[in-house]
Design a protein around this motif. Sequence first.
Motif, PDB file in Angstrom:
ATOM      1  N   VAL A 102      36.221   6.448 -33.413  1.00 41.50           N
ATOM      2  CA  VAL A 102      37.028   7.202 -34.383  1.00 41.50           C
ATOM      3  C   VAL A 102      38.165   6.329 -34.921  1.00 41.50           C
ATOM      4  O   VAL A 102      38.441   6.328 -36.134  1.00 41.50           O
ATOM      5  CB  VAL A 102      37.587   8.491 -33.736  1.00 41.50           C
ATOM      6  N   SER A 103      38.818   5.571 -34.045  1.00 38.95           N
ATOM      7  CA  SER A 103      39.919   4.704 -34.472  1.00 38.95           C
ATOM      8  C   SER A 103      39.442   3.641 -35.458  1.00 38.95           C
ATOM      9  O   SER A 103      40.054   3.423 -36.511  1.00 38.95           O
ATOM     10  CB  SER A 103      40.561   4.025 -33.258  1.00 38.95           C
ATOM     11  N   VAL A 104      38.351   2.968 -35.120  1.00 44.67           N
ATOM     12  CA  VAL A 104      37.820   1.916 -35.989  1.00 44.67           C
ATOM     13  C   VAL A 104      37.414   2.495 -37.340  1.00 44.67           C
ATOM     14  O   VAL A 104      37.712   1.922 -38.397  1.00 44.67           O
ATOM     15  CB  VAL A 104      36.633   1.205 -35.313  1.00 44.67           C
ATOM     16  N   CYS A 105      36.750   3.639 -37.321  1.00 46.18           N
ATOM     17  CA  CYS A 105      36.315   4.269 -38.576  1.00 46.18           C
ATOM     18  C   CYS A 105      37.503   4.640 -39.460  1.00 46.18           C
ATOM     19  O   CYS A 105      37.466   4.455 -40.687  1.00 46.18           O
ATOM     20  CB  CYS A 105      35.471   5.501 -38.281  1.00 46.18           C
ATOM     21  N   ASN A 106      38.566   5.149 -38.859  1.00 45.05           N
ATOM     22  CA  ASN A 106      39.753   5.511 -39.644  1.00 45.05           C
ATOM     23  C   ASN A 106      40.434   4.284 -40.220  1.00 45.05           C
ATOM     24  O   ASN A 106      40.978   4.336 -41.331  1.00 45.05           O
ATOM     25  CB  ASN A 106      40.725   6.322 -38.791  1.00 45.05           C
ATOM     26  N   LEU A 107      40.412   3.184 -39.489  1.00 44.64           N
ATOM     27  CA  LEU A 107      41.005   1.947 -40.010  1.00 44.64           C
ATOM     28  C   LEU A 107      40.173   1.366 -41.139  1.00 44.64           C
ATOM     29  O   LEU A 107      40.709   0.850 -42.125  1.00 44.64           O
ATOM     30  CB  LEU A 107      41.164   0.926 -38.879  1.00 44.64           C
ATOM     31  N   VAL A 108      38.853   1.459 -41.012  1.00 44.40           N
ATOM     32  CA  VAL A 108      37.979   0.932 -42.065  1.00 44.40           C
ATOM     33  C   VAL A 108      38.154   1.713 -43.359  1.00 44.40           C
ATOM     34  O   VAL A 108      38.211   1.131 -44.449  1.00 44.40           O
ATOM     35  CB  VAL A 108      36.499   0.967 -41.605  1.00 44.40           C
ATOM     36  N   THR A 109      38.262   3.034 -43.258  1.00 42.96           N
ATOM     37  CA  THR A 109      38.311   3.864 -44.469  1.00 42.96           C
ATOM     38  C   THR A 109      39.571   3.629 -45.308  1.00 42.96           C
ATOM     39  O   THR A 109      39.578   3.962 -46.490  1.00 42.96           O
ATOM     40  CB  THR A 109      38.221   5.366 -44.130  1.00 42.96           C
ATOM     41  N   ILE A 110      40.610   3.081 -44.719  1.00 40.57           N
ATOM     42  CA  ILE A 110      41.810   2.815 -45.523  1.00 40.57           C
ATOM     43  C   ILE A 110      41.860   1.376 -46.018  1.00 40.57           C
ATOM     44  O   ILE A 110      42.809   0.994 -46.700  1.00 40.57           O
ATOM     45  CB  ILE A 110      43.109   3.144 -44.738  1.00 40.57           C
ATOM     46  N   HIS A 111      40.842   0.587 -45.693  1.00 39.45           N
ATOM     47  CA  HIS A 111      40.857  -0.820 -46.102  1.00 39.45           C
ATOM     48  C   HIS A 111      39.680  -1.207 -46.979  1.00 39.45           C
ATOM     49  O   HIS A 111      39.499  -2.390 -47.279  1.00 39.45           O
ATOM     50  CB  HIS A 111      40.889  -1.730 -44.870  1.00 39.45           C
ATOM     51  N   THR A 112      38.862  -0.248 -47.404  1.00 40.06           N
ATOM     52  CA  THR A 112      37.731  -0.579 -48.266  1.00 40.06           C
ATOM     53  C   THR A 112      37.481   0.547 -49.254  1.00 40.06           C
ATOM     54  O   THR A 112      37.805   1.705 -48.987  1.00 40.06           O
ATOM     55  CB  THR A 112      36.455  -0.828 -47.428  1.00 40.06           C
ATOM     56  N   THR A 113      36.924   0.176 -50.392  1.00 37.81           N
ATOM     57  CA  THR A 113      36.487   1.159 -51.389  1.00 37.81           C
ATOM     58  C   THR A 113      34.998   0.982 -51.680  1.00 37.81           C
ATOM     59  O   THR A 113      34.497   1.484 -52.680  1.00 37.81           O
ATOM     60  CB  THR A 113      37.287   1.020 -52.698  1.00 37.81           C
ATOM     61  N   GLN A 182      47.265   7.363 -46.414  1.00 41.19           N
ATOM     62  CA  GLN A 182      46.808   6.530 -45.303  1.00 41.19           C
ATOM     63  C   GLN A 182      47.474   6.889 -43.982  1.00 41.19           C
ATOM     64  O   GLN A 182      46.937   6.588 -42.912  1.00 41.19           O
ATOM     65  CB  GLN A 182      47.054   5.044 -45.600  1.00 41.19           C
ATOM     66  N   MET A 183      48.638   7.536 -44.045  1.00 42.64           N
ATOM     67  CA  MET A 183      49.366   7.865 -42.809  1.00 42.64           C
ATOM     68  C   MET A 183      48.595   8.842 -41.941  1.00 42.64           C
ATOM     69  O   MET A 183      48.734   8.833 -40.713  1.00 42.64           O
ATOM     70  CB  MET A 183      50.744   8.438 -43.143  1.00 42.64           C
ATOM     71  N   MET A 184      47.766   9.690 -42.525  1.00 42.76           N
ATOM     72  CA  MET A 184      46.939  10.594 -41.725  1.00 42.76           C
ATOM     73  C   MET A 184      45.971   9.794 -40.873  1.00 42.76           C
ATOM     74  O   MET A 184      45.751  10.105 -39.695  1.00 42.76           O
ATOM     75  CB  MET A 184      46.184  11.563 -42.643  1.00 42.76           C
ATOM     76  N   HIS A 185      45.410   8.752 -41.436  1.00 36.86           N
ATOM     77  CA  HIS A 185      44.494   7.894 -40.685  1.00 36.86           C
ATOM     78  C   HIS A 185      45.238   7.166 -39.558  1.00 36.86           C
ATOM     79  O   HIS A 185      44.720   7.049 -38.444  1.00 36.86           O
ATOM     80  CB  HIS A 185      43.833   6.884 -41.618  1.00 36.86           C
ATOM     81  N   ILE A 186      46.431   6.693 -39.868  1.00 35.91           N
ATOM     82  CA  ILE A 186      47.224   6.012 -38.839  1.00 35.91           C
ATOM     83  C   ILE A 186      47.594   6.984 -37.722  1.00 35.91           C
ATOM     84  O   ILE A 186      47.568   6.630 -36.534  1.00 35.91           O
ATOM     85  CB  ILE A 186      48.500   5.405 -39.464  1.00 35.91           C
ATOM     86  N   PHE A 187      47.926   8.213 -38.092  1.00 35.55           N
ATOM     87  CA  PHE A 187      48.246   9.235 -37.092  1.00 35.55           C
ATOM     88  C   PHE A 187      47.064   9.472 -36.158  1.00 35.55           C
ATOM     89  O   PHE A 187      47.224   9.570 -34.940  1.00 35.55           O
ATOM     90  CB  PHE A 187      48.643  10.536 -37.800  1.00 35.55           C
TER      91      PHE A 187
END
Length: 202
Positions: A102-113, A182-187
């Motif tokens: 879940v952590s990796v997926c949330n980090l990926v989603t804010i760094h790619t389009t 993006q803060m929701m993903h970081i949270f």
Amino acid sequence: MLPLPPPPPAGMGFAMPMFRDWVPKFIQPWIYVLCVFGFQFSGGMYLGALEDIQGSTNFMIEDLMMLLYANLAGMAIYFPMLFRMKFRFTNQQLIIGSAIVVSVCNLVTIHTTFMPLLLVVCFIEGMAKLQGTFEHMSNIQLWITPRRDFAVFFPVLHIVLLTSIEGSAFLAAWFGYHFTWQMMHIFIVGFMCLIMTVQLVL
């Protein structure tokens, strides 16, 4: 209708042997309830932040809805595997593994389009979200209903699920209004780190 199984004998009440002895027994199931909310609040994309995401990524709303459905599809398709995984791996391995994914997926989603990558990531995140939820809830089932009465268990489960659906959308909108989407993903990444810490320390 089949009769309910008898309650456990006296002196054999609910216990969570996966916790260390020094953790108070009355808070052990509540820790798992909190962790369930952490997993249920997670997602690949968040409904409450769709307009903010659309504005900063130039995605169409249909693209973002497709990502939300990919997350839902991951949960649906993975469901038959839950018991197989439970009997193959330990409680700690499944929860930590799910939290890492879940952590990796949330980090990926804010760094790619890149849409094909986002589709795969949201799909996998849905699988990990379901695995983490199932592993926690299956371990506190006898705490919720010692007689394994599903007429009690499923309403409690649905309260958690429906509260999380509304709560995650509200929280994502709140983060988007006061900070950035993006803060929701970081949270969520931070929450997953908390869950891993619980597993390693408690």
